[in-house]
Scaffold this active site. Structure first.
Site, PDB file in Angstrom:
ATOM      1  N   GLN A  15       1.559  90.536 -36.258  1.00 51.55           N
ATOM      2  CA  GLN A  15       0.305  90.482 -35.503  1.00 51.55           C
ATOM      3  C   GLN A  15      -0.126  89.042 -35.253  1.00 51.55           C
ATOM      4  O   GLN A  15       0.447  88.097 -35.791  1.00 51.55           O
ATOM      5  CB  GLN A  15      -0.803  91.207 -36.271  1.00 51.55           C
ATOM      6  CG  GLN A  15      -1.128  90.559 -37.612  1.00 51.55           C
ATOM      7  CD  GLN A  15      -2.199  91.309 -38.383  1.00 51.55           C
ATOM      8  OE1 GLN A  15      -2.873  92.184 -37.838  1.00 51.55           O
ATOM      9  NE2 GLN A  15      -2.369  90.976 -39.658  1.00 51.55           N
ATOM     10  N   LYS A  50      12.766  94.387 -29.914  1.00 55.99           N
ATOM     11  CA  LYS A  50      13.852  95.206 -29.359  1.00 55.99           C
ATOM     12  C   LYS A  50      15.216  94.673 -29.801  1.00 55.99           C
ATOM     13  O   LYS A  50      15.503  94.594 -30.978  1.00 55.99           O
ATOM     14  CB  LYS A  50      13.720  95.277 -27.843  1.00 55.99           C
ATOM     15  CG  LYS A  50      12.413  95.926 -27.398  1.00 55.99           C
ATOM     16  CD  LYS A  50      12.252  95.950 -25.893  1.00 55.99           C
ATOM     17  CE  LYS A  50      10.915  96.584 -25.523  1.00 55.99           C
ATOM     18  NZ  LYS A  50      10.688  96.567 -24.065  1.00 55.99           N
ATOM     19  N   ASN A  86       4.352  81.004 -41.033  1.00 53.29           N
ATOM     20  CA  ASN A  86       3.108  81.335 -40.344  1.00 53.29           C
ATOM     21  C   ASN A  86       2.120  82.107 -41.216  1.00 53.29           C
ATOM     22  O   ASN A  86       0.913  81.909 -41.104  1.00 53.29           O
ATOM     23  CB  ASN A  86       3.424  82.168 -39.098  1.00 53.29           C
ATOM     24  CG  ASN A  86       2.199  82.885 -38.566  1.00 53.29           C
ATOM     25  OD1 ASN A  86       1.325  82.285 -37.950  1.00 53.29           O
ATOM     26  ND2 ASN A  86       2.115  84.190 -38.828  1.00 53.29           N
ATOM     27  N   ASN A 145     -14.215  73.029 -46.224  1.00 52.41           N
ATOM     28  CA  ASN A 145     -15.206  73.980 -45.731  1.00 52.41           C
ATOM     29  C   ASN A 145     -15.871  74.682 -46.904  1.00 52.41           C
ATOM     30  O   ASN A 145     -15.200  75.108 -47.846  1.00 52.41           O
ATOM     31  CB  ASN A 145     -14.558  75.019 -44.810  1.00 52.41           C
ATOM     32  CG  ASN A 145     -15.580  75.764 -43.975  1.00 52.41           C
ATOM     33  OD1 ASN A 145     -16.591  75.197 -43.561  1.00 52.41           O
ATOM     34  ND2 ASN A 145     -15.321  77.033 -43.722  1.00 52.41           N
ATOM     35  N   TYR A 151      -8.557  78.013 -49.836  1.00 49.83           N
ATOM     36  CA  TYR A 151      -7.873  77.898 -48.539  1.00 49.83           C
ATOM     37  C   TYR A 151      -7.661  76.438 -48.154  1.00 49.83           C
ATOM     38  O   TYR A 151      -6.572  76.031 -47.745  1.00 49.83           O
ATOM     39  CB  TYR A 151      -8.697  78.611 -47.466  1.00 49.83           C
ATOM     40  CG  TYR A 151      -8.049  78.645 -46.108  1.00 49.83           C
ATOM     41  CD1 TYR A 151      -6.992  79.514 -45.840  1.00 49.83           C
ATOM     42  CD2 TYR A 151      -8.503  77.820 -45.078  1.00 49.83           C
ATOM     43  CE1 TYR A 151      -6.399  79.553 -44.587  1.00 49.83           C
ATOM     44  CE2 TYR A 151      -7.921  77.854 -43.826  1.00 49.83           C
ATOM     45  CZ  TYR A 151      -6.873  78.721 -43.585  1.00 49.83           C
ATOM     46  OH  TYR A 151      -6.292  78.751 -42.341  1.00 49.83           O
ATOM     47  N   ILE A 184      -9.644  79.425 -33.302  1.00 46.98           N
ATOM     48  CA  ILE A 184      -8.912  80.147 -32.258  1.00 46.98           C
ATOM     49  C   ILE A 184      -9.301  81.625 -32.232  1.00 46.98           C
ATOM     50  O   ILE A 184      -9.855  82.152 -33.190  1.00 46.98           O
ATOM     51  CB  ILE A 184      -7.386  80.026 -32.435  1.00 46.98           C
ATOM     52  CG1 ILE A 184      -6.921  80.714 -33.728  1.00 46.98           C
ATOM     53  CG2 ILE A 184      -6.950  78.576 -32.411  1.00 46.98           C
ATOM     54  CD1 ILE A 184      -5.424  80.840 -33.838  1.00 46.98           C
TER      55      ILE A 184
END
EC number: 1.1.1.100
Length: 244
Positions: A15, A50, A86, A145, A151, A184
Site C-alpha cells: 500500500q 502480475k 520503505n 517532533n 520515530y 505527503i
C-alpha cells in the site's frame, strides 16, 4: 548495467508509498519482490505486479524471520540488485507515557530491520560489484517532533547508518542513499481536520502537500544509472519544509 535487467526488493509494498515505488520500478522493466505482513497484502502485491514480480510475507520486527525469508529468496536464485527499505511505522506518545513496546517496535521496524535487510543483500551486491540501497527517511529525523521521540530517533539513526555503509561499499559499485519525505498525502492525512491540515501546510513554503508519486520519483532516480555518482546522501522531498 541497465536498470531494466534488475531485481528489486521493496518492503511494505502492499500500500501507499511502497506500492507506488514498486509499480514504478516494474514499469521500468524491473522484476519486483514486495513484502507485506499479511496474506491479503501479499495478494494485493501479486495482483498489481502480475508477471512483473511477486509478494511474500515478512515480519520486520522478527530478525529470525528476516534472515529465514531472505535465505529463501536467495535459494530461489533471486539476486537482489536494488533494495528499497520503505516499511515504517509510528506509535506516537509523549516520553513520560511511552511504553517500552512503543519504543522498541518503532526502532525494530524503522531502523533495526534496515540493518538486517541491508546485511542480507550486501554480500551478493559486493560480489556483483553493483547495488542500490535506498531507504525512506523522514523530515522528522532532522526536525524532531513532539510526541514522536521513537520515530524521530529511528529516522535520525538511518542517517548515520547510510553514511557509514556508503563509505564501506563506495568502491564496490554500490550506492546507499535516503529519500526523506515531508508532509505527503497518505491515508493518515485524510483523517486530519481543517485546523490540523492548515497547521501542517503553514510550515511548507510551497503551500501544498506532496504526493507518493513525487517521493517515488526520487527513489526511482536513486535506483537508476543516472545516480551512479551519488552515495551517502539524503534527498529531501518536502516542498521546502526543511532545507539543507
Amino acid at each position: 548495467m541497465k536498470i531494466e535487467k534488475k531485481t528489486a526488493l521493496v518492503t511494505g509494498a502492499n500500500q501507499g508509498l511502497g506500492k507506488e515505488i514498486a509499480i514504478k520500478l516494474s514499469q521500468k522493466g524491473i522484476q519486483v519482490i514486495g513484502t507485506s505482513t499479511t496474506v491479503d497484502g501479499v495478494k494485493t502485491i501479486n495482483k498489481y505486479l502480475k508477471k512483473n514480480g511477486f509478494g511474500f510475507i515478512l515480519d520486520l520486527k522478527d530478525t529470525d524471520s528476516i534472515l529465514e525469508k531472505m535465505k529463501e529468496i536467495c535459494q530461489k536464485k533471486y539476486s537482489i540488485d536494488i533494495l528499497i527499505n520503505n516499511a515504517g511505522i509510528t506509535s506516537d506518545n509523549l516520553l513520560v507515557y511511552m511504553s517500552n513496546k512503543e519504543w522498541e517496535n518503532v526502532i525494530k521496524i524503522n531502523l533495526t530491520s534496515v540493518f538486517y535487510m541491508s546485511k542480507s543483500v550486501i554480500r551478493s551486491m559486493i560480489k556483483k560489484r553493483y547495488g542500490r540501497i535506498v531507504t525512506i527517511g523522514s523530515v522528522i529525523g532532522y526536525l524532531g517532533n513532539r510526541g514522536q521521540i521513537n520515530y524521530s530517533a529511528s529516522k535520525s539513526g538511518l542517517i548515520g547508518f547510510h553514511k557509514s555503509l556508503a563509505l564501506e561499499v563506495a568502491q564496490k559499485g554500490i550506492t546507499v542513499n535516503i529519500v526523506s519525505p515531508g508532509f505527503i498525502k497518505t491515508n493518515l492525512t485524510k483523517n486530519l481536520n481543517v485546523f490540523q491540515y492548515k497547521k501542517h501546510l503553514s510550515k511548507i513554503p510551497m503551500k501544498r502537500i506532496g504526493t507518493a508519486e513525487e517521493i517515488a520519483n526520487a527513489v526511482i532516480f536513486l535506483s537508476s544509472e543516472k545516480a551512479s555518482y551519488i552515495t551517502g546522501q539524503t534527498i529531501h522531498v518536502n516542498g521546502g519544509m526543511y532545507m539543507t
